[in-house]
Design a protein around this motif. Structure first.
Motif, PDB file in Angstrom:
ATOM      1  N   PHE A  68       0.843  -1.196   0.000  1.00  0.00           N
ATOM      2  CA  PHE A  68       0.000   0.000   0.000  1.00  0.00           C
ATOM      3  C   PHE A  68       0.875   1.240   0.000  1.00  0.00           C
ATOM      4  O   PHE A  68       1.800   1.353   0.803  1.00  0.00           O
ATOM      5  CB  PHE A  68      -0.900   0.017   1.239  1.00  0.00           C
ATOM      6  CG  PHE A  68      -1.599   1.332   1.448  1.00  0.00           C
ATOM      7  CD1 PHE A  68      -2.773   1.618   0.771  1.00  0.00           C
ATOM      8  CD2 PHE A  68      -1.082   2.285   2.316  1.00  0.00           C
ATOM      9  CE1 PHE A  68      -3.420   2.837   0.950  1.00  0.00           C
ATOM     10  CE2 PHE A  68      -1.714   3.503   2.500  1.00  0.00           C
ATOM     11  CZ  PHE A  68      -2.890   3.774   1.817  1.00  0.00           C
ATOM     12  N   PHE A  69       0.589   2.158  -0.927  1.00  0.00           N
ATOM     13  CA  PHE A  69       1.207   3.483  -0.949  1.00  0.00           C
ATOM     14  C   PHE A  69       0.090   4.493  -0.756  1.00  0.00           C
ATOM     15  O   PHE A  69      -0.889   4.488  -1.508  1.00  0.00           O
ATOM     16  CB  PHE A  69       1.901   3.772  -2.286  1.00  0.00           C
ATOM     17  CG  PHE A  69       3.076   2.897  -2.568  1.00  0.00           C
ATOM     18  CD1 PHE A  69       4.238   3.012  -1.835  1.00  0.00           C
ATOM     19  CD2 PHE A  69       3.018   1.948  -3.571  1.00  0.00           C
ATOM     20  CE1 PHE A  69       5.326   2.197  -2.094  1.00  0.00           C
ATOM     21  CE2 PHE A  69       4.093   1.133  -3.845  1.00  0.00           C
ATOM     22  CZ  PHE A  69       5.249   1.257  -3.104  1.00  0.00           C
ATOM     23  N   GLY A  70       0.238   5.365   0.228  1.00  0.00           N
ATOM     24  CA  GLY A  70      -0.783   6.377   0.485  1.00  0.00           C
ATOM     25  C   GLY A  70      -0.787   7.463  -0.571  1.00  0.00           C
ATOM     26  O   GLY A  70       0.070   7.499  -1.455  1.00  0.00           O
ATOM     27  N   PRO A  71      -1.761   8.366  -0.504  1.00  0.00           N
ATOM     28  CA  PRO A  71      -1.817   9.486  -1.449  1.00  0.00           C
ATOM     29  C   PRO A  71      -0.533  10.305  -1.381  1.00  0.00           C
ATOM     30  O   PRO A  71       0.109  10.393  -0.329  1.00  0.00           O
ATOM     31  CB  PRO A  71      -2.999  10.313  -0.960  1.00  0.00           C
ATOM     32  CG  PRO A  71      -3.781   9.420  -0.075  1.00  0.00           C
ATOM     33  CD  PRO A  71      -2.829   8.422   0.488  1.00  0.00           C
ATOM     34  N   ARG A  72      -0.156  10.885  -2.530  1.00  0.00           N
ATOM     35  CA  ARG A  72       1.052  11.687  -2.612  1.00  0.00           C
ATOM     36  C   ARG A  72       0.699  13.077  -3.125  1.00  0.00           C
ATOM     37  O   ARG A  72      -0.146  13.206  -4.010  1.00  0.00           O
ATOM     38  CB  ARG A  72       2.046  11.045  -3.599  1.00  0.00           C
ATOM     39  CG  ARG A  72       2.669   9.834  -3.040  1.00  0.00           C
ATOM     40  CD  ARG A  72       2.575   8.514  -3.724  1.00  0.00           C
ATOM     41  NE  ARG A  72       2.059   8.205  -5.012  1.00  0.00           N
ATOM     42  CZ  ARG A  72       1.094   7.284  -5.203  1.00  0.00           C
ATOM     43  NH1 ARG A  72       0.498   6.710  -4.180  1.00  0.00           N
ATOM     44  NH2 ARG A  72       0.710   6.952  -6.395  1.00  0.00           N
ATOM     45  N   PRO A  73       1.360  14.132  -2.596  1.00  0.00           N
ATOM     46  CA  PRO A  73       1.112  15.465  -3.149  1.00  0.00           C
ATOM     47  C   PRO A  73       1.638  15.515  -4.585  1.00  0.00           C
ATOM     48  O   PRO A  73       2.710  14.984  -4.876  1.00  0.00           O
ATOM     49  CB  PRO A  73       1.911  16.396  -2.235  1.00  0.00           C
ATOM     50  CG  PRO A  73       2.945  15.539  -1.598  1.00  0.00           C
ATOM     51  CD  PRO A  73       2.378  14.155  -1.530  1.00  0.00           C
ATOM     52  N   LEU A  74       0.876  16.140  -5.473  1.00  0.00           N
ATOM     53  CA  LEU A  74       1.317  16.251  -6.865  1.00  0.00           C
ATOM     54  C   LEU A  74       1.773  17.657  -7.226  1.00  0.00           C
ATOM     55  O   LEU A  74       2.420  17.853  -8.255  1.00  0.00           O
ATOM     56  CB  LEU A  74       0.200  15.801  -7.810  1.00  0.00           C
ATOM     57  CG  LEU A  74      -0.177  14.321  -7.680  1.00  0.00           C
ATOM     58  CD1 LEU A  74      -1.278  13.980  -8.662  1.00  0.00           C
ATOM     59  CD2 LEU A  74       1.032  13.421  -7.886  1.00  0.00           C
ATOM     60  N   ILE A  75       1.427  18.629  -6.376  1.00  0.00           N
ATOM     61  CA  ILE A  75       1.939  19.990  -6.556  1.00  0.00           C
ATOM     62  C   ILE A  75       2.344  20.547  -5.192  1.00  0.00           C
ATOM     63  O   ILE A  75       1.969  20.008  -4.150  1.00  0.00           O
ATOM     64  CB  ILE A  75       0.929  20.918  -7.272  1.00  0.00           C
ATOM     65  CG1 ILE A  75      -0.384  21.022  -6.504  1.00  0.00           C
ATOM     66  CG2 ILE A  75       0.670  20.426  -8.695  1.00  0.00           C
ATOM     67  CD1 ILE A  75      -1.367  22.012  -7.143  1.00  0.00           C
TER      68      ILE A  75
END
Length: 153
Positions: A68-75
């Motif tokens: 599992f990889f959690g949400p990542r900031p894209l900006i």
């Protein structure tokens, strides 16, 4: 700067059964002030992996693992994030002292999650010349089976 903590755990339940569980949580930020924001695009904040392995020194073995990889900031201001990603994999094989044969079952549940994601402007026919900001991603590879043969000497 990235600060965080990681736990790697292995537990031998019996002579033939092992459990593993890994967890990582981190906080990644730019060290210099940026008016766009301090978040580092693509930096993973939460990662979890766990599984069971059945094996002996020689003979049949198998493993089942969840990632599992959690949400990542894209900006940089973190107003756009990627989706979380979860994948289930398995392997079954046979070991001898001189050889190992294995079959991997990757993405067992045929997840349609994002393997990696980016946020940038792109332009399709009929869209404005400056493009449209959107999330672009590479999907997790679909369910597939791979076989391997390893010789030891």
């Amino acid at each position: 700067a990235r600060k965080g903590i990681e736990f790697s755990n292995y537990y031998k339940i019996s002579d033939w059964l092992w459990w593993y569980g890994d967890y990582s949580v981190s906080r990644a930020r730019f060290t210099e002030f940026d008016p766009a924001g301090q978040f580092i695009p693509g930096s993973i904040q939460n990662v979890f992996g766990s599984g069971l392995t059945v094996q002996s020194e020689t003979g049949l073995y198998g493993t089942l693992g969840l990632r599992f990889f959690g949400p990542r900031p894209l900006i940089e201001d973190n107003s756009v994030q990627s989706n979380a990603t979860t994948v289930l994999n398995a392997q079954i094989g046979y070991n001898t002292q001189r050889m190992r044969i294995a079959v991997d079952f990757l993405n067992l549940l045929d997840s349609k999650n994002q393997d990696i994601a980016y946020y940038y402007a792109s332009r399709l026919p009929g869209e404005p010349l400056g493009g449209v900001n959107d999330i672009h991603f590479h999907p997790v590879e679909p369910f597939n089976v791979r076989a391997s043969l390893t010789f030891k000497w």
